[in-house]
Scaffold this active site. Sequence first.
Site, PDB file in Angstrom:
ATOM      1  N   GLY A 189       0.845  -1.196   0.000  1.00 43.84           N
ATOM      2  CA  GLY A 189       0.000   0.000   0.000  1.00 43.84           C
ATOM      3  C   GLY A 189       0.869   1.229   0.000  1.00 43.84           C
ATOM      4  O   GLY A 189       1.984   1.220   0.514  1.00 43.84           O
ATOM      5  N   ALA A 190       0.358   2.286  -0.621  1.00 41.79           N
ATOM      6  CA  ALA A 190       1.076   3.558  -0.657  1.00 41.79           C
ATOM      7  C   ALA A 190       0.169   4.633  -0.079  1.00 41.79           C
ATOM      8  O   ALA A 190      -1.019   4.706  -0.405  1.00 41.79           O
ATOM      9  CB  ALA A 190       1.479   3.909  -2.081  1.00 41.79           C
ATOM     10  N   SER A 192       0.124   8.941   1.634  1.00 41.46           N
ATOM     11  CA  SER A 192       0.629  10.270   1.282  1.00 41.46           C
ATOM     12  C   SER A 192       2.063  10.485   1.735  1.00 41.46           C
ATOM     13  O   SER A 192       2.830  11.188   1.074  1.00 41.46           O
ATOM     14  CB  SER A 192      -0.265  11.338   1.913  1.00 41.46           C
ATOM     15  OG  SER A 192      -0.364  11.132   3.313  1.00 41.46           O
ATOM     16  N   ALA A 194       4.218   7.754   3.015  1.00 37.54           N
ATOM     17  CA  ALA A 194       5.089   6.569   2.993  1.00 37.54           C
ATOM     18  C   ALA A 194       4.413   5.440   2.222  1.00 37.54           C
ATOM     19  O   ALA A 194       3.257   5.560   1.802  1.00 37.54           O
ATOM     20  CB  ALA A 194       5.391   6.111   4.423  1.00 37.54           C
ATOM     21  N   GLN A 195       5.154   4.350   2.040  1.00 37.68           N
ATOM     22  CA  GLN A 195       4.578   3.140   1.456  1.00 37.68           C
ATOM     23  C   GLN A 195       5.146   1.927   2.178  1.00 37.68           C
ATOM     24  O   GLN A 195       6.202   1.996   2.825  1.00 37.68           O
ATOM     25  CB  GLN A 195       4.848   3.068  -0.040  1.00 37.68           C
ATOM     26  CG  GLN A 195       6.304   3.005  -0.450  1.00 37.68           C
ATOM     27  CD  GLN A 195       6.465   3.247  -1.943  1.00 37.68           C
ATOM     28  OE1 GLN A 195       5.975   4.223  -2.502  1.00 37.68           O
ATOM     29  NE2 GLN A 195       7.186   2.340  -2.613  1.00 37.68           N
ATOM     30  N   VAL A 196       4.416   0.788   2.085  1.00 41.15           N
ATOM     31  CA  VAL A 196       4.762  -0.408   2.854  1.00 41.15           C
ATOM     32  C   VAL A 196       5.057  -1.558   1.900  1.00 41.15           C
ATOM     33  O   VAL A 196       4.292  -1.816   0.962  1.00 41.15           O
ATOM     34  CB  VAL A 196       3.619  -0.793   3.818  1.00 41.15           C
ATOM     35  CG1 VAL A 196       3.982  -2.051   4.593  1.00 41.15           C
ATOM     36  CG2 VAL A 196       3.318   0.356   4.773  1.00 41.15           C
ATOM     37  N   LYS A 210       7.881  -0.206   6.334  1.00 37.67           N
ATOM     38  CA  LYS A 210       7.293   1.091   6.006  1.00 37.67           C
ATOM     39  C   LYS A 210       8.421   2.087   5.731  1.00 37.67           C
ATOM     40  O   LYS A 210       9.265   2.321   6.596  1.00 37.67           O
ATOM     41  CB  LYS A 210       6.417   1.587   7.157  1.00 37.67           C
ATOM     42  CG  LYS A 210       5.681   2.887   6.859  1.00 37.67           C
ATOM     43  CD  LYS A 210       4.699   3.237   7.976  1.00 37.67           C
ATOM     44  CE  LYS A 210       3.925   4.508   7.671  1.00 37.67           C
ATOM     45  NZ  LYS A 210       2.925   4.815   8.726  1.00 37.67           N
ATOM     46  N   ASP A 342      -6.702   7.951  12.901  1.00 35.49           N
ATOM     47  CA  ASP A 342      -6.750   7.747  11.449  1.00 35.49           C
ATOM     48  C   ASP A 342      -7.335   6.373  11.126  1.00 35.49           C
ATOM     49  O   ASP A 342      -6.697   5.559  10.441  1.00 35.49           O
ATOM     50  CB  ASP A 342      -5.336   7.878  10.865  1.00 35.49           C
ATOM     51  CG  ASP A 342      -5.356   8.199   9.370  1.00 35.49           C
ATOM     52  OD1 ASP A 342      -6.451   8.513   8.853  1.00 35.49           O
ATOM     53  OD2 ASP A 342      -4.305   8.126   8.725  1.00 35.49           O
TER      54      ASP A 342
END
EC number: 2.7.-.-
Length: 557
Positions: A189-190, A192, A194-196, A210, A342
């Site tokens: 997943g990406a 705003s 970071a991405q994992v 991450k 969140d």
Amino acid sequence: MKVHQCLSSTCIDVGKEHPGIRVWCFYLLPWVLGSSVMARRALKLASLAAAASGIYLYGNKFVDPNDFGVVRVGRAIATTAVITYDYLTSLRSVPYGSEEYDFLKSQVHLRSAERLRDLCCTNRGTFIKVGQHLGALDYLLPEEYTRTLKVLHSQAPQSTRQEIEQVIREDLGKEIKELFLSFEDTPLGAASLAQVHKAVLQDGRTVAVKVQHPKVQAQSSKDILLMEVLLLVVKQIFPDFEFMWLVEEAKKNLPLELDFLNEGRNAEKVAHMLKNFDFLKVPRIYWELSTRRVLLMEFMEGGQVNDRAYMERNGIDVNEISRNLGKLYSEMIFVNGFVHCDPHPGNVLVKKCPASGKAHIILLDHGLYQVLSESFRMDYCRLWQALIKADMKRVQKYSQRLGAGNLYPLFACMLTARSWESVNRGIDRSPVSASEDVEIRSNAAAYLPQITQLLNNVPRQMLLLLKTNDLLRGIESALHTRASASSFLNMSRCCIRAVSTYQRSKSRSFYRKVQISFTEALSLWQINLYELFLWLKGSQLGSWVIALLSRTHHSTY
């Protein structure tokens, strides 16, 4: 003159740190604040500047236009000017309140939301983060905005493999192949910031890695300053526009979200805090391979919490998930005052454990938490108790203590996402109807000036709670479990426990402490009894008992 002086002084202050913003302010402000002819010239100039920049950058694959502050600033100013001009001109000659006015206003909202979405997608980073926040403000913004901006959760940019390698090399001092047996190129997943990626460590453990987008740190402070200047300009043109609170929240929260070590500490704290909930799973943090920009966690997977079809395919009870999610957040908000802010569906997963058959809730992304002060938490507890009991005097009292003033009816409607009529009748009395939903949305548009005034007056702690409430409501709506009686019962339990604990801590008398504990136990017992009654009423056994009592009653007469 006052408008020009105010904005000029703002630009000077900002320009001391960022000269590029100062240049754009002084060149474009006179046009934005001037006549429609001058506004058109401003738009032409912005277009020519963008075209000239594009000619230079075209074909230069080593240059990212987003690296140039003037490009990002120019794009944001041009978009703001176009949106402002659209609102100023499109509704000018149409009678206010007419059907044509409402139709045209909806069209302007939609065009503006699409322009804002495109700006966020192009400028990326902080812009997407703020856009996601706006998209979560259901019942606070027109539906055209929230519906359009919600897609930003699934349209976040991706960093390249080379950029990911660079961040890991700089922060961990080693290459990816030295740290991992395998590292998937395509991110799970990406977002705003970071991405994992899924990876396997040298010892065979499967982990989630991450990694922060490399340019976010450098661009974030400049982006926030730019948004602040643009919102000040818009406020001068539209005095009722009161969204400076959004920038203030971003300025406070963004540095925390960009520190992944802070996220790791939050994850461990909430896991310990809610350890009594066996259905909650929080990924373990691997500290030896974590930095401010890289976070290594235990790998966990599941379906998104708003995916009803996934739950039905995997034999997961939708109502149980909704109840447990309500328990989690009631405990965080009312009892602990430490709130995960969140909970959008990508951060809350569900999975059925093959061994036990129990459904687990997996809580991800612990970068943003709100710590509630004791006085705020107690007022908030008592306000919700009053709302559940439909005690309007106490609703007014505690709403005003939380900064709502004379707008307390609007505040109550915003908190509950119910009409004022439903609030007066009791929010647990009946579920939300389709007509009430439409009424709430239309009122949100009509009362936007009052809503923005209210958001400027309430404590800053309230803003993230409102966002959290809206995200949780969106999940409940997707699962068709919104406004169930069980959710209000769980909230009541947590409020009673929180208030009783607070009262005991303030009392020095042993007799008074015993009295408080007895009252608490009695209140919780009454809730349990009422919950049993509701269960019997809705069960087959309850139907048989009611039928038997009815026959006995008729035979007596």
